[in-house]
Design a protein around this motif. Structure first.
Motif, PDB file in Angstrom:
ATOM      1  N   ARG A  50      -2.877   9.798  -4.347  1.00 42.90           N
ATOM      2  CA  ARG A  50      -2.257   7.803  -4.813  1.00 42.90           C
ATOM      3  C   ARG A  50      -2.235   7.284  -3.746  1.00 42.90           C
ATOM      4  N   VAL A  51      -3.560   6.454  -3.025  1.00 42.41           N
ATOM      5  CA  VAL A  51      -3.905   6.746  -2.168  1.00 42.41           C
ATOM      6  C   VAL A  51      -4.712   4.925  -2.037  1.00 42.41           C
ATOM      7  N   VAL A  52      -3.949   3.996  -1.898  1.00 40.57           N
ATOM      8  CA  VAL A  52      -3.649   2.458  -2.417  1.00 40.57           C
ATOM      9  C   VAL A  52      -3.349   1.737  -2.308  1.00 40.57           C
ATOM     10  N   THR A  53      -4.006   0.644  -2.367  1.00 43.17           N
ATOM     11  CA  THR A  53      -3.384  -1.049  -1.428  1.00 43.17           C
ATOM     12  C   THR A  53      -3.671  -2.120  -2.543  1.00 43.17           C
ATOM     13  N   ALA A  54      -2.796  -2.528  -2.993  1.00 44.06           N
ATOM     14  CA  ALA A  54      -3.094  -3.742  -3.464  1.00 44.06           C
ATOM     15  C   ALA A  54      -4.142  -5.203  -2.836  1.00 44.06           C
ATOM     16  N   ALA A  55      -5.287  -5.265  -4.127  1.00 46.73           N
ATOM     17  CA  ALA A  55      -6.203  -5.666  -4.151  1.00 46.73           C
ATOM     18  C   ALA A  55      -5.634  -7.084  -3.395  1.00 46.73           C
ATOM     19  N   THR A  56      -4.411  -7.397  -3.424  1.00 45.52           N
ATOM     20  CA  THR A  56      -4.410  -8.888  -1.875  1.00 45.52           C
ATOM     21  C   THR A  56      -4.326  -8.410  -0.293  1.00 45.52           C
ATOM     22  N   HIS A  57      -4.656  -7.068  -0.594  1.00 50.11           N
ATOM     23  CA  HIS A  57      -4.482  -6.712   1.066  1.00 50.11           C
ATOM     24  C   HIS A  57      -5.668  -5.770   1.482  1.00 50.11           C
ATOM     25  N   ARG A  58      -6.727  -5.818   0.818  1.00 47.13           N
ATOM     26  CA  ARG A  58      -7.275  -4.777   1.332  1.00 47.13           C
ATOM     27  C   ARG A  58      -8.431  -5.859   2.111  1.00 47.13           C
ATOM     28  N   GLY A  59      -9.056  -4.895   2.837  1.00 46.48           N
ATOM     29  CA  GLY A  59      -9.343  -5.119   4.652  1.00 46.48           C
ATOM     30  C   GLY A  59      -8.902  -5.063   5.091  1.00 46.48           C
ATOM     31  N   GLN A  60      -7.179  -4.982   5.799  1.00 43.18           N
ATOM     32  CA  GLN A  60      -6.439  -4.871   6.362  1.00 43.18           C
ATOM     33  C   GLN A  60      -5.861  -3.878   7.246  1.00 43.18           C
ATOM     34  N   GLY A  61      -6.817  -2.632   7.315  1.00 44.83           N
ATOM     35  CA  GLY A  61      -6.287  -1.467   7.801  1.00 44.83           C
ATOM     36  C   GLY A  61      -5.724  -0.983   7.589  1.00 44.83           C
ATOM     37  N   LEU A  62      -4.779  -1.354   5.906  1.00 36.63           N
ATOM     38  CA  LEU A  62      -3.807  -0.436   5.571  1.00 36.63           C
ATOM     39  C   LEU A  62      -3.345   0.938   5.418  1.00 36.63           C
ATOM     40  N   ALA A  63      -4.652   1.543   4.660  1.00 35.53           N
ATOM     41  CA  ALA A  63      -5.589   3.174   3.999  1.00 35.53           C
ATOM     42  C   ALA A  63      -4.361   3.947   5.369  1.00 35.53           C
ATOM     43  N   ALA A  64      -5.762   2.904   6.535  1.00 33.26           N
ATOM     44  CA  ALA A  64      -5.327   3.560   7.930  1.00 33.26           C
ATOM     45  C   ALA A  64      -3.713   3.979   8.132  1.00 33.26           C
ATOM     46  N   ARG A  65      -3.494   3.250   8.310  1.00 32.56           N
ATOM     47  CA  ARG A  65      -2.123   2.766   8.594  1.00 32.56           C
ATOM     48  C   ARG A  65      -1.550   4.430   8.073  1.00 32.56           C
ATOM     49  N   LEU A  66      -1.635   4.440   6.700  1.00 34.62           N
ATOM     50  CA  LEU A  66      -1.063   5.299   6.209  1.00 34.62           C
ATOM     51  C   LEU A  66      -1.243   6.284   6.262  1.00 34.62           C
ATOM     52  N   LEU A  67      -2.941   6.726   6.184  1.00 31.98           N
ATOM     53  CA  LEU A  67      -2.946   8.155   6.863  1.00 31.98           C
ATOM     54  C   LEU A  67      -3.088   8.847   8.125  1.00 31.98           C
TER      55      LEU A  67
ATOM     56  N   ALA B 117       1.076  -1.136  -0.194  1.00 35.02           N
ATOM     57  CA  ALA B 117       0.049  -0.223   0.201  1.00 35.02           C
ATOM     58  C   ALA B 117       0.631   1.361  -0.214  1.00 35.02           C
ATOM     59  N   CYS B 118      -0.137   3.152  -0.329  1.00 34.25           N
ATOM     60  CA  CYS B 118       1.151   3.242  -0.069  1.00 34.25           C
ATOM     61  C   CYS B 118       0.176   4.785  -0.221  1.00 34.25           C
ATOM     62  N   LEU B 119       0.701   6.128  -0.811  1.00 35.61           N
ATOM     63  CA  LEU B 119       0.518   7.080  -0.470  1.00 35.61           C
ATOM     64  C   LEU B 119       1.486   8.483  -1.001  1.00 35.61           C
ATOM     65  N   ARG B 120       0.960   9.681  -1.502  1.00 40.23           N
ATOM     66  CA  ARG B 120       2.526  10.298  -1.476  1.00 40.23           C
ATOM     67  C   ARG B 120       1.633  11.691  -0.673  1.00 40.23           C
ATOM     68  N   VAL B 121       2.654  12.704   0.212  1.00 44.45           N
ATOM     69  CA  VAL B 121       1.813  14.173   0.417  1.00 44.45           C
ATOM     70  C   VAL B 121       2.564  14.618  -0.285  1.00 44.45           C
ATOM     71  N   LEU B 122       2.355  15.595  -1.086  1.00 46.24           N
ATOM     72  CA  LEU B 122       2.450  16.677  -1.791  1.00 46.24           C
ATOM     73  C   LEU B 122       2.372  17.960  -0.360  1.00 46.24           C
ATOM     74  N   THR B 123       3.200  19.629  -1.440  1.00 44.23           N
ATOM     75  CA  THR B 123       2.183  21.105  -0.949  1.00 44.23           C
ATOM     76  C   THR B 123       3.100  21.657  -1.843  1.00 44.23           C
TER      77      THR B 123
END
Length: 143
Positions: A77-94, A61-67
């Motif tokens: 560009r917040v994205v999680t691989a299909a194989t890893h969705r539903g595990q709270g990864l986006a929330a950890r990144l956020l 999973a990944c994202l970017r922070v711009l200014t």
């Protein structure tokens, strides 16, 4: 999962490739949105890439922070691989992104199906939904 962050210039080529591959696999292929995923903003000196990797080093999973020019932080560009969705990864990144941004105002353009995830981090929908590359989005802000 292991969390990482780095500006573009500090990314090794293998990590950069894995991040760009994940984004392309999801945004261009899976979501069938043929758009210029590489927009030139990844390389801006203030851009920070945040990603999660599994113990083998694969980016999950990944994202970017711009200014933006007015100093506002922009999460994208917040994205999680299909194989890893539903595990709270986006929330950890956020959580990591919000900590990095600190008290600065922040904005993002959310796919409307993900609004609740962003609301948990203090983002509020502004304006009305709009279509971007055939997918409904809405601008969200955190002050």
């Amino acid at each position: 999962m292991i969390i990482h962050s780095a500006p573009f210039a500090s990314l090794d080529v293998f990590t950069l490739y894995a991040i760009l591959r994940l984004r392309s696999d999801v945004f261009v292929v899976e979501q069938a949105s043929p758009y210029p995923e590489l927009d030139g903003r990844d390389t801006e000196p203030a851009t920070v890439h945040i990603w999660l990797s599994d113990p083998a080093g694969a980016v999950t999973a990944c994202l970017r922070v711009l200014t933006d020019t007015d100093g506002t932080a922009r999460i994208g560009r917040v994205v999680t691989a299909a194989t890893h969705r539903g595990q709270g990864l986006a929330a950890r990144l956020l959580a990591e992104a919000v900590a990095l941004i600190g008290p600065r105002p922040a904005v993002l353009d959310a796919q409307t199906t993900a609004v609740r995830v962003y609301e948990r981090f203090g983002f509020v929908a502004t304006g009305t939904p709009y279509l971007e590359d055939g997918i409904e989005h809405i601008t969200m802000r955190r002050t």
